[in-house]
Design a protein around this motif. Sequence first.
Motif, PDB file in Angstrom:
ATOM      1  N   GLY A  56       0.822  -1.217   0.000  1.00  0.00           N
ATOM      2  CA  GLY A  56       0.000   0.000   0.000  1.00  0.00           C
ATOM      3  C   GLY A  56       0.851   1.259   0.000  1.00  0.00           C
ATOM      4  N   ILE A  57       1.910   1.261   0.796  1.00  0.00           N
ATOM      5  CA  ILE A  57       2.803   2.425   0.835  1.00  0.00           C
ATOM      6  C   ILE A  57       3.552   2.551  -0.489  1.00  0.00           C
ATOM      7  N   ALA A  58       3.933   1.430  -1.090  1.00  0.00           N
ATOM      8  CA  ALA A  58       4.586   1.477  -2.406  1.00  0.00           C
ATOM      9  C   ALA A  58       3.640   2.083  -3.436  1.00  0.00           C
ATOM     10  N   ILE A  59       2.366   1.705  -3.388  1.00  0.00           N
ATOM     11  CA  ILE A  59       1.377   2.274  -4.312  1.00  0.00           C
ATOM     12  C   ILE A  59       1.227   3.769  -4.071  1.00  0.00           C
ATOM     13  N   LEU A  60       1.220   4.190  -2.812  1.00  0.00           N
ATOM     14  CA  LEU A  60       1.125   5.616  -2.506  1.00  0.00           C
ATOM     15  C   LEU A  60       2.306   6.378  -3.108  1.00  0.00           C
ATOM     16  N   PRO A 105      -4.240   4.182   0.380  1.00  0.00           N
ATOM     17  CA  PRO A 105      -3.099   3.897   1.263  1.00  0.00           C
ATOM     18  C   PRO A 105      -3.088   4.789   2.509  1.00  0.00           C
ATOM     19  N   LEU A 106      -3.465   6.057   2.342  1.00  0.00           N
ATOM     20  CA  LEU A 106      -3.505   6.954   3.500  1.00  0.00           C
ATOM     21  C   LEU A 106      -4.580   6.534   4.496  1.00  0.00           C
ATOM     22  N   LEU A 107      -5.726   6.092   3.984  1.00  0.00           N
ATOM     23  CA  LEU A 107      -6.780   5.591   4.874  1.00  0.00           C
ATOM     24  C   LEU A 107      -6.342   4.322   5.607  1.00  0.00           C
ATOM     25  N   GLY A 108      -5.641   3.440   4.900  1.00  0.00           N
ATOM     26  CA  GLY A 108      -5.129   2.238   5.557  1.00  0.00           C
ATOM     27  C   GLY A 108      -4.139   2.583   6.652  1.00  0.00           C
ATOM     28  N   TRP A 109      -3.245   3.501   6.371  1.00  0.00           N
ATOM     29  CA  TRP A 109      -2.258   3.972   7.340  1.00  0.00           C
ATOM     30  C   TRP A 109      -2.963   4.623   8.539  1.00  0.00           C
ATOM     31  N   PRO A 128       5.570   6.340  11.113  1.00  0.00           N
ATOM     32  CA  PRO A 128       4.957   7.040  12.252  1.00  0.00           C
ATOM     33  C   PRO A 128       3.437   7.076  12.097  1.00  0.00           C
ATOM     34  N   PRO A 129       2.725   7.166  13.206  1.00  0.00           N
ATOM     35  CA  PRO A 129       1.256   7.268  13.106  1.00  0.00           C
ATOM     36  C   PRO A 129       0.851   8.589  12.459  1.00  0.00           C
ATOM     37  N   ILE A 130      -0.264   8.566  11.727  1.00  0.00           N
ATOM     38  CA  ILE A 130      -0.766   9.789  11.094  1.00  0.00           C
ATOM     39  C   ILE A 130      -2.146  10.174  11.618  1.00  0.00           C
ATOM     40  N   ALA A 131      -2.643   9.422  12.592  1.00  0.00           N
ATOM     41  CA  ALA A 131      -3.935   9.735  13.206  1.00  0.00           C
ATOM     42  C   ALA A 131      -3.837   9.408  14.697  1.00  0.00           C
ATOM     43  N   TRP A 140     -14.302   4.444  11.650  1.00  0.00           N
ATOM     44  CA  TRP A 140     -14.624   5.256  10.486  1.00  0.00           C
ATOM     45  C   TRP A 140     -13.616   5.016   9.363  1.00  0.00           C
ATOM     46  N   PHE A 141     -12.310   5.070   9.681  1.00  0.00           N
ATOM     47  CA  PHE A 141     -11.268   4.859   8.672  1.00  0.00           C
ATOM     48  C   PHE A 141     -11.371   3.466   8.050  1.00  0.00           C
ATOM     49  N   ARG A 142     -11.622   2.467   8.886  1.00  0.00           N
ATOM     50  CA  ARG A 142     -11.711   1.082   8.387  1.00  0.00           C
ATOM     51  C   ARG A 142     -12.892   0.933   7.417  1.00  0.00           C
TER      52      ARG A 142
END
Length: 185
Positions: A56-60, A105-109, A128-131, A140-142
Amino acid sequence: MHTQQKHTGVQSFNFAARLLHWLMAVLILAMLFIGVGMMSSLSLRPWLIDLHRPLGIAILLLAILRLGNRLLSTTPPLPASVPYWQAMAAQVSHLLLYLLMLCLPLLGWATLSAGNWPVTMFAGWNLPPIAPVSSALYAWFRAAHGLFAWVLFLLVLGHLCAALIHAWIYRDGVFSSITRKARGK
């Protein structure tokens, strides 16, 4: 993203665009199948999650590169034979694809961050956490991540169908503009 207003003389996407398109196509299809596998297999779930996060991060990161390339390069126009409504549908679907390639990817993170789970790229390296940690945000994110994954799946199916129609039925050069370098270049 496509335009019919002016003819640029460009007949195909540049090499970086073509490479990123096909690399991301493979990764996104893999991610969609991995996501379904994570929801349907308890025994494979931990292994699939460990694969899902770094992919997911690679796709981002690739989506950011792809968007930069798209904004800085000239793209081939759609043929004049493409009806206005199809050109608008292509524009909207491409915009949504870019948004989802960045947002999912940002939502998954953010989901993992809100659930107080590390985003492990590989052993010893966590993002690092982003939320903030919050069960309400986690839920909600899930839910948003799952819903948008289904939207992405439907958009990918539509994109694939449109591509095959242009390749096999219309044979108007739209498909070949992303599959190979234009002749004489």
